[in-house]
Design a protein around this motif. Structure first.
Motif, PDB file in Angstrom:
ATOM      1  N   UNK A 109      45.618  32.262  93.914  1.00 57.14           N
ATOM      2  CA  UNK A 109      45.268  33.154  92.800  1.00 57.14           C
ATOM      3  C   UNK A 109      44.041  32.633  92.058  1.00 57.14           C
ATOM      4  N   UNK A 110      44.029  31.331  91.759  1.00 58.04           N
ATOM      5  CA  UNK A 110      42.888  30.756  91.037  1.00 58.04           C
ATOM      6  C   UNK A 110      41.622  30.835  91.868  1.00 58.04           C
ATOM      7  N   UNK A 111      41.759  30.598  93.176  1.00 56.65           N
ATOM      8  CA  UNK A 111      40.581  30.668  94.044  1.00 56.65           C
ATOM      9  C   UNK A 111      40.017  32.081  94.078  1.00 56.65           C
ATOM     10  N   UNK A 112      40.874  33.081  94.157  1.00 58.83           N
ATOM     11  CA  UNK A 112      40.380  34.454  94.169  1.00 58.83           C
ATOM     12  C   UNK A 112      39.722  34.833  92.852  1.00 58.83           C
ATOM     13  N   UNK A 113      40.201  34.249  91.743  1.00 54.87           N
ATOM     14  CA  UNK A 113      39.653  34.609  90.431  1.00 54.87           C
ATOM     15  C   UNK A 113      38.341  33.881  90.153  1.00 54.87           C
ATOM     16  N   UNK A 114      38.279  32.592  90.496  1.00 55.52           N
ATOM     17  CA  UNK A 114      37.108  31.776  90.117  1.00 55.52           C
ATOM     18  C   UNK A 114      36.313  31.260  91.306  1.00 55.52           C
ATOM     19  N   UNK A 170      33.924  30.508 103.207  1.00 58.91           N
ATOM     20  CA  UNK A 170      34.832  30.786 104.331  1.00 58.91           C
ATOM     21  C   UNK A 170      36.281  30.818 103.866  1.00 58.91           C
ATOM     22  N   UNK A 171      36.614  29.932 102.934  1.00 54.23           N
ATOM     23  CA  UNK A 171      37.984  29.926 102.415  1.00 54.23           C
ATOM     24  C   UNK A 171      38.279  31.213 101.642  1.00 54.23           C
ATOM     25  N   UNK A 172      37.332  31.664 100.829  1.00 56.79           N
ATOM     26  CA  UNK A 172      37.549  32.886 100.049  1.00 56.79           C
ATOM     27  C   UNK A 172      37.632  34.117 100.938  1.00 56.79           C
ATOM     28  N   UNK A 173      36.932  34.080 102.080  1.00 53.86           N
ATOM     29  CA  UNK A 173      36.977  35.206 103.012  1.00 53.86           C
ATOM     30  C   UNK A 173      38.182  35.161 103.930  1.00 53.86           C
ATOM     31  N   UNK A 174      38.977  34.104 103.800  1.00 57.32           N
ATOM     32  CA  UNK A 174      40.176  33.989 104.615  1.00 57.32           C
ATOM     33  C   UNK A 174      39.950  33.412 105.984  1.00 57.32           C
ATOM     34  N   UNK A 175      38.724  32.954 106.273  1.00 51.54           N
ATOM     35  CA  UNK A 175      38.457  32.356 107.584  1.00 51.54           C
ATOM     36  C   UNK A 175      39.082  30.972 107.675  1.00 51.54           C
ATOM     37  N   UNK A 176      39.019  30.209 106.577  1.00 49.75           N
ATOM     38  CA  UNK A 176      39.609  28.868 106.532  1.00 49.75           C
ATOM     39  C   UNK A 176      40.707  28.886 105.485  1.00 49.75           C
ATOM     40  N   UNK A 177      41.966  28.977 105.912  1.00 47.61           N
ATOM     41  CA  UNK A 177      43.082  28.981 104.992  1.00 47.61           C
ATOM     42  C   UNK A 177      43.175  30.283 104.204  1.00 47.61           C
ATOM     43  N   UNK A 178      44.158  30.356 103.343  1.00 48.89           N
ATOM     44  CA  UNK A 178      44.372  31.537 102.504  1.00 48.89           C
ATOM     45  C   UNK A 178      44.121  31.177 101.045  1.00 48.89           C
ATOM     46  N   UNK A 201      32.368  29.398  91.620  1.00 52.31           N
ATOM     47  CA  UNK A 201      32.090  28.066  92.164  1.00 52.31           C
ATOM     48  C   UNK A 201      31.044  28.148  93.267  1.00 52.31           C
ATOM     49  N   UNK A 202      31.166  29.163  94.140  1.00 55.76           N
ATOM     50  CA  UNK A 202      30.182  29.317  95.214  1.00 55.76           C
ATOM     51  C   UNK A 202      28.788  29.554  94.632  1.00 55.76           C
ATOM     52  N   UNK A 203      28.702  30.389  93.596  1.00 59.71           N
ATOM     53  CA  UNK A 203      27.396  30.641  92.969  1.00 59.71           C
ATOM     54  C   UNK A 203      26.817  29.368  92.378  1.00 59.71           C
ATOM     55  N   UNK A 204      27.673  28.554  91.747  1.00 54.89           N
ATOM     56  CA  UNK A 204      27.182  27.289  91.182  1.00 54.89           C
ATOM     57  C   UNK A 204      26.691  26.358  92.286  1.00 54.89           C
ATOM     58  N   UNK A 205      27.407  26.309  93.404  1.00 52.85           N
ATOM     59  CA  UNK A 205      26.962  25.462  94.517  1.00 52.85           C
ATOM     60  C   UNK A 205      25.637  25.963  95.090  1.00 52.85           C
TER      61      UNK A 205
END
Length: 807
Positions: free
Chosen positions: A77-82, A66-74, A86-90
């Motif tokens: 740069x690091x979040x968009x790159x990696x 949800x965070x990466x899709x912009x639903x929760x916060x924006x 992290x989601x795949x690992x989870x």
């Protein structure tokens, strides 16, 4: 097909390995690794806690997405790159946790758990999952104990109630009828349930009483595989023991006839992977077919089809057991990439295969063979082509560049797991694997030919096996001389910590070595270690001395005797009176694992130090006398063994154990000795060990009555030994005729300084000396070791060669 590359990496490139600078596709790697590690952790937890981990990971994965899709916060740069990594690992944690918890729920189901806790005697319906294999140790003249992995279908409890419990069990059986079972065979067996060791999906251990009752027969596929394997064994029977025992292990993973010494030499030189079916076997067979197909100008789809046929045939030959399915799955990675024609598809295929295998069978997460197969395949895909190309750019001929890159990449990738298992880092593994590269493929292919033609043409099978045994003999020679290289194995922390430590250092070094300055520094440091440490080790080998066959430690008034099995491993006889002294003794000898701990009898001067033997070491099995007294020593030994998960066996006369350099048999007592001066002493286990060709008699605290009984019962020469561990600290309670029958060249007396018992007896020492023995005692000489030197049997104390004796 390129003319300037070797077959191994050319095959790898054909199945999708980039040889240039294209970055590998690691999008699925995080998911696969997370699923693997979660399953591994779950095997040591229960179903509830594993499922809780999965639920927490699922919540975190949803929030991160949800965070990466912009639903929760924006997202930054690091979040968009990696972030999606992290989601795949989870998601991998979720999948691994759910799959493992469901299997753990079956393993820990209440009906089976209740029967295990009660040690109930049951009748079980089973399906065999893998080939029966012999367990080390047994009674001379009787068949060895067999270990059979099976799946439990139903069980009849003592009340006759039938329960459906689809759990995995481990069967321990002595009846020879269990030996010929094939995977897939359904049967009924009676026995008693016991607690499993843990750390896998085994729900119970069934100690079988009597033969199994077979229900039907295994599948036609398994029968064909059994016939081919038996044909290979028959074709290898006329060959010398070492190459003849190695060849079936090299081809189909059958090490039943492999001498223990060869197995230990392979372990010391990092060549153990050759003794079991793995991705390398598949690569050789499929690679040979692939190169033939490319030579005939077959297209990718046709080549993949031919390789698929070869792969199926190989699986039939070696049996579709879990280990074979694992290796075949690693082989299908390349076939899928080849058929798809996508040069970067192999690494994602590897990650997907790992994830699927772990989710289908979480037990693989804790299997060392699975880890080695995955890591070796990953090393071939990620490291070998780049290292090969780097060597070629520096002027190394193409064939030599590949020959160097392939074993080096495989060894670097697998070394963390090997170090965690063995507690050593091998410095000879890469050179040894490099030397055997030319012999592996011919031996494997000719062995497959021998097995395939054996049902129709036995003479042709023997001819193929005879030709194959020459390259197999080369493997034996490389392992033999590699295991003797001074400082060839360096000590390293074992277990998970040691594996993670070496893995972290390896990754850091690989990343840092991309800079030329770091590469030059690594080369300089490596040369400094080799040129500095190895000569020191050769000229001043320290303790233990090279070629030692027995060590007697100074632990005070008590016994601790050590027999070397292999580097870092030893059989220990008695634990002395103090845990600290026993632990220090084994540390001085660099013993990090004890495959067998023998307690000769339960007096505290032989048992009170037992916790020190277990301190920081794995003890595979504890051997005790059948005489149960004194109770305080007996309870201490059994409690300590149970706490550390080590099984205990009460040994009768004739019990035998073989491992590495050690061949050990229990000579006595022949029956319970009652009414003697000291019944516990006279019921001591008396052992005859052969280590490196040297006969060693270990007498515990046996006194006159037991010594006389053994002398009268054993045939002439049955007590003869090169080295005698003098009984009962050299006390006066010795049978002179017994000592004369032994006639040792070396007599070793473990005894405490200033003891109040009058040990050792001067008369006993004098008689031994008159018979030609060199007598040493720990209260005067400290730690003592006997070794085989250039001029025969030598005795060393504290690293100083004091005396020499002819064997």
């Amino acid at each position: 097909m390129r003319a300037d590359g070797g077959p191994a990496i050319r095959a790898a490139e054909a199945i999708g390995v980039p040889g240039g600078g294209a970055p590998p596709d690691l999008r699925l790697a995080g998911l696969a690794v997370a699923a693997w590690l979660t399953a591994l952790a779950g095997l040591h937890l229960d179903a509830r806690r594993t499922l809780l981990v999965a639920v927490v990971a699922a919540g975190l994965a949803v929030l991160a997405a949800l965070h990466l899709l912009g639903v929760v916060g924006r997202p930054g740069v690091l979040a968009r790159r990696y972030g999606w990594i992290v989601v795949a690992a989870l998601i991998g944690v979720v999948c691994g946790g759910v799959a493992t918890s469901s299997r753990l729920a079956v393993r820990d189901a209440a009906p089976l758990r209740t029967l295990v806790d009660e040690g109930a005697r049951v009748t079980a319906d089973l399906v065999v999952r893998d080939d029966p294999r012999a367990v080390r140790g047994g009674i001379v003249g009787r068949p060895p104990t067999l270990l059979v992995r099976a799946r439990l279908v139903t069980v009849h409890d003592p009340a006759g109630q039938r329960l459906t419990v689809p759990a995995r069990v481990l069967v321990l059986a002595d009846d020879p009828a269990w030996r010929g079972l094939l995977p897939g065979q359904r049967l009924t067996a009676e026995g008693r349930l016991a607690e499993p060791r843990g750390g896998d999906l085994t729900g119970a251990v069934l100690t079988a009483t009597g033969p199994p009752v077979r229900i039907g027969s295994p599948s036609a596929l398994q029968r064909v595989a059994g016939r081919l394997r038996a044909g290979l064994q028959q074709a290898c029977a006329p060959l010398p023991d070492e190459p003849g025992g190695l060849l079936p292990g090299l081809v189909v993973g059958d090490t039943s006839e492999l001498p223990d010494t060869v197995e230990e030499e392979f372990r010391a030189t990092g060549m153990t992977h050759l003794n079991a079916v793995s991705g390398s076997n598949v690569a050789i067979i499929v690679g040979a077919v692939l190169l033939l197909a490319r030579w005939a100008r077959a297209g990718p789809v046709l080549a993949a089809g031919l390789c698929g046929v070869a792969l199926v045939g190989f699986v039939i030959l070696v049996r579709p057991s879990p280990s074979v399915v694992r290796a075949a799955t690693m082989g299908t990675i390349g076939l899928a990439a080849l058929a798809a024609g996508r040069p970067r598809a192999a690494v994602p295929a590897l990650a997907a295969a790992v994830a699927v295998l772990v989710l289908v069978d979480p037990d693989l997460a804790g299997d060392a063979g699975f880890a080695l197969s995955v890591l070796a395949t990953g090393g071939l895909l990620l490291l070998a082509p780049r290292w090969r190309d780097g060597l070629r750019r520096r002027g190394v001929p193409p064939g030599a560049a590949e020959a160097l890159a392939v074993p080096a990449a495989a060894q670097v990738a697998c070394s963390p797991v090997i170090a965690g298992l063995s507690g050593t880092v091998s410095l000879v593994a890469v050179p040894a694997n490099l030397l055997v590269v030319p012999a592996i493929a011919p031996a494997t292919v000719l062995g497959v030919v021998a097995a395939t033609v054996s049902p129709l043409w036995p003479v042709g099978a023997e001819l193929a096996a005879w030709v194959a045994h020459w390259p197999a003999w080369w493997l034996v020679l490389v392992a033999r001389y590699g295991a003797r290289v001074p400082a060839g194995n360096l000590p390293w922390p074992d277990g998970v910590f040691g594996a993670l430590l070496l893995a972290g250092l390896t990754v850091a070094l690989l990343v840092a070595a991309r800079r030329p300055v770091v590469r030059r520094l690594v080369v300089v440091l490596a040369l400094a270690v080799v040129l500095g440490a190895v000569p020191v080790r050769v000229l001043a080998p320290g303790w233990p001395p090279s070629g030692w066959v027995i060590a007697v430690c100074a632990v005070g008034q008590g016994d601790t005797v050590v027999l070397p099995v292999a580097a870092g491993r030893a059989v220990v006889i008695d634990a002395g009176p103090d845990p600290g002294a026993a632990d220090a003794c084994l540390r001085r000898l660099d013993v990090r694992r004890v495959p067998l701990l023998v307690i000769s009898h339960f007096h505290v001067d032989h048992t009170a130090g037992v916790a020190g033997v277990f301190r920081g070491r794995r003890v595979d099995m504890v051997l005790t006398p059948q005489w149960p007294e004194p109770a305080i020593g007996r309870d201490l030994v059994h409690t300590t063994a149970a706490t550390h998960g080590s099984p205990s066996v009460a040994a009768p006369a004739g019990w035998r154990y073989r491992a590495g350099l050690v061949d050990l048999v229990v000579l006595g007592p022949p029956y319970p000795m009652r009414g003697t001066r000291s019944d516990p002493n006279n019921n001591s286990l008396v052992l005859l060990a052969t280590v490196g060709g040297v006969r060693i008699l270990l007498t515990g605290d046996a006194e006159t009555e037991l010594q006389r009984e053994l002398r009268e019962r054993l045939p002439p020469g049955g007590l003869r030994a090169d080295v005698l561990k003098v009984a009962h600290h050299g006390s006066a309670y010795q049978d002179p005729t017994f000592l004369d029958a032994v006639r040792p060249a070396v007599a070793l007396v473990p005894v405490g300084a200033g003891n109040t018992y009058g040990h050792p007896s001067e008369a006993v020492l004098a008689r031994l000396s008159r018979n030609g023995a060199r007598v040493l005692r720990t209260d005067v000489d400290g730690d003592i070791a006997a070794l085989v030197g250039p001029s025969g049997l030598a005795v060393v104390t504290g690293g100083v060669d004091l005396r020499r004796s002819k064997p």
